[in-house]
Design a protein around this motif. Structure first.
Motif, mmCIF file in Angstrom:
data_model
loop_
_atom_site.group_PDB
_atom_site.id
_atom_site.type_symbol
_atom_site.label_atom_id
_atom_site.label_comp_id
_atom_site.label_asym_id
_atom_site.label_seq_id
_atom_site.Cartn_x
_atom_site.Cartn_y
_atom_site.Cartn_z
ATOM 1 N N LYS A 24 0.806 -1.218 0.000
ATOM 2 C CA LYS A 24 0.000 0.000 0.000
ATOM 3 C C LYS A 24 0.842 1.274 0.000
ATOM 4 O O LYS A 24 0.336 2.349 -0.271
ATOM 5 C CB LYS A 24 -0.915 0.021 1.231
ATOM 6 N N LYS A 25 2.115 1.168 0.328
ATOM 7 C CA LYS A 25 2.908 2.370 0.552
ATOM 8 C C LYS A 25 3.359 3.022 -0.751
ATOM 9 O O LYS A 25 3.655 2.353 -1.734
ATOM 10 C CB LYS A 25 4.109 2.057 1.438
ATOM 11 N N ARG A 26 3.376 4.355 -0.729
ATOM 12 C CA ARG A 26 3.828 5.168 -1.853
ATOM 13 C C ARG A 26 4.680 6.312 -1.307
ATOM 14 O O ARG A 26 4.422 6.819 -0.225
ATOM 15 C CB ARG A 26 2.645 5.772 -2.619
ATOM 16 N N VAL A 27 5.673 6.746 -2.065
ATOM 17 C CA VAL A 27 6.467 7.917 -1.685
ATOM 18 C C VAL A 27 6.072 9.072 -2.601
ATOM 19 O O VAL A 27 6.138 8.950 -3.833
ATOM 20 C CB VAL A 27 7.978 7.651 -1.808
ATOM 21 N N VAL A 28 5.625 10.159 -1.989
ATOM 22 C CA VAL A 28 5.343 11.393 -2.734
ATOM 23 C C VAL A 28 6.059 12.520 -1.995
ATOM 24 O O VAL A 28 5.695 12.877 -0.873
ATOM 25 C CB VAL A 28 3.835 11.697 -2.812
ATOM 26 N N TYR A 29 7.089 13.059 -2.621
ATOM 27 C CA TYR A 29 7.839 14.140 -1.992
ATOM 28 C C TYR A 29 7.018 15.425 -1.966
ATOM 29 O O TYR A 29 6.248 15.701 -2.894
ATOM 30 C CB TYR A 29 9.135 14.406 -2.758
ATOM 31 N N GLY A 30 7.203 16.209 -0.919
ATOM 32 C CA GLY A 30 6.604 17.525 -0.870
ATOM 33 C C GLY A 30 7.193 18.417 -1.945
ATOM 34 O O GLY A 30 8.273 18.146 -2.476
#
Length: 363
Positions: A152-158
Motif C-alpha cells: 500500500k505504501k507510496r512515496v510522494v515528496y513535498g
C-alpha cells in the motif's frame, strides 16, 4: 466529480498544513471537498462543500481514554460526513488518522489515504492504521521504510512553487550575498527537541570564535505548549555559551521568502527529520545547507553539490562546513545555484500535486 473528505485535525500550522493548502488550491475546482480541521481560519481560501472545526487530541493519554474522546469528536462530524458521502477520505497526518479512524471504519466503502509525515515509534500503530488504509503515502523513503512489506505504501515528496521561492528580481541570491560583508547563518524550525537546535547553538559558538562578524538567527517558536520547557532550555544554552546578543531568537517569521533572502547558510541539525520542507525552500532561494545525514535530508541534499551532509551530532563538523561556505563566495554561489536546479527538477509543486492527484484520480 470525486468527493474527497480531508481531515487535518491539528490546531497548529506546520509543514503538513502548508503542503495540504498548496494541494487543495490546485484541486478544489476539480473535485468536491469537505474539510475537517483544527484550524478553520487557515483554510478559508479553499473552496469546500463543508468545513468543520474540531478539537484534536494532542496529549498522550491512556488508550481507552483516547478511544472515548475520539468517539465524541467523531460523533460531531458523523452526520455531516454521511450527507457528504465521500469517495476518498484523506488523513493529512498520523494524528488525524488516530483521531478520526472511526470515520474511516464507518464509511468503509470510501478509499482511505493516510499521509505519513512523522517517525512512528509504536509498531502496533503502524500495523493497525496500515490495515485500515487503502494507500499509505510517505513524504520520504526514510519514512516509507517504517512499513516493511505492505504493497500500500507510496512515496510522494513535498513540493514548492519555485516561482515564489526565488532570488530577488534582477540579481541572483548568491551574487547579491557575495557583495555583503556581514554573513548570516540561520536555523529555521519549530522549537521542539527532535529539531535539535542545541547543536546549532554549539556550532554557532565555534563559528563565532572564528569570525565575530557572523550574524546568527534562530527562526521559529513552539507549536505545542508542551515544548515550553525546551524553549527555556535553548535560552539557557545560549546564555551558557556566551552567545546572548549574538544569536537572535526571532520567533516565527510570516514571510519566509523574505527571511530566506537574508540568509547565506542554513544549518539544519534535526535528527530523523521526516522530510524537511524548509530545506527545499532554502535551496530554491539558492541558500546552501549544512545538515545532519539523518532522515529526509539525505534524499534532498546532494552532498558537496547542493550543500553538506555530516555525521549526526557532530556539531563541530557542522560548524566547519558552514565556515567553508561562509569563507568561499564562489563555492557558496555554486552550491546555491545547483540547489535551486535540484528543487525545480525533483521537488516542484507540480510534481507534488501530480503525485497526489494520481492517488485521488482527479487530475
Amino acid at each position: 466529480m470525486k468527493k474527497i473528505l480531508i481531515i487535518s485535525s491539528s490546531p497548529f500550522i506546520s509543514g503538513a498544513e502548508i503542503s495540504l493548502t498548496q494541494l487543495l488550491e490546485k484541486i478544489d475546482t476539480k473535485c468536491q471537498l469537505m474539510l475537517i480541521t483544527g484550524n478553520v481560519d487557515y483554510f478559508n481560501s479553499i473552496k469546500v462543500v463543508d468545513l468543520v472545526k474540531v478539537d484534536s487530541i494532542i496529549d498522550k493519554i491512556l488508550w481507552l481514554q483516547f478511544l472515548s474522546q475520539s468517539l465524541v469528536i467523531n460523533y460531531k462530524c458523523f452526520y455531516k460526513v454521511g450527507r457528504f458521502k465521500p469517495d476518498f477520505i484523506y488523513f493529512n497526518t498520523t494524528n488525524s488518522f488516530l483521531n478520526f479512524f472511526w470515520i474511516g471504519i464507518l464509511f468503509f466503502k470510501a478509499k482511505k489515504i493516510w499521509h505519513v509525515r512523522d517517525v512512528l515509534k509504536r509498531k502496533g500503530v503502524i500495523k493497525i492504521l496500515s490495515f485500515f488504509a487503502n494507500v499509505v503515502v510517505c513524504n520520504s523513503i526514510f519514512i516509507c521504510n517504517q512499513f516493511k512489506l505492505t504493497s500500500k505504501k507510496r512515496v510522494v515528496y513535498g513540493g514548492i512553487d519555485v516561482d515564489i521561492y526565488k532570488p530577488q528580481k534582477g540579481i541572483s541570491q548568491g551574487t547579491r550575498k557575495k557583495l555583503t560583508k556581514i554573513k548570516t547563518v540561520a536555523c529555521i524550525a519549530q522549537l521542539t527537541p527532535w529539531k535539535n537546535q542545541i547543536d546549532f547553538i554549539k556550532a554557532a559558538q565555534i563559528i563565532h570564535k572564528k569570525n565575530s562578524d557572523i550574524k546568527f538567527l534562530l527562526i521559529g517558536d513552539i507549536l505545542n505548549p508542551k515544548d515550553t520547557i525546551y524553549k527555556k532550555l535553548l535560552i539557557e544554552e545560549i546564555k551558557n555559551h556566551n552567545l546572548n546578543g549574538i544569536i537572535e531568537l526571532t520567533g516565527f517569521q510570516k514571510n519566509i521568502v523574505e527571511g530566506l533572502s537574508e540568509i547565506d547558510v542554513l544549518i539544519h541539525p534535526a535528527i530523523e527529520e521526516p522530510f524537511g520542507r524548509v530545506l527545499i525552500e532554502a535551496m530554491s532561494m539558492e541558500v546552501p545547507i549544512v545538515a545532519y545525514k539523518s532522515g529526509g535530508p539525505q534524499e534532498i541534499i546532494v552532498n558537496k553539490e547542493t550543500g553538506y551532509l555530516v555525521t549526526p551530532y557532530d556539531y563541530e563538523l557542522l560548524a566547519t562546513q558552514a565556515v567553508k561556505l561562509l569563507e568561499n563566495d564562489d563555492l557558496r554561489l555554486k552550491l546555491g545555484q545547483e540547489g535551486r536546479k535540484r528543487v525545480a527538477k525533483k521537488f516542484s509543486i507540480e510534481s507534488y500535486v501530480d503525485g497526489m492527484g494520481k492517488l485521488f484520480k482527479v487530475i
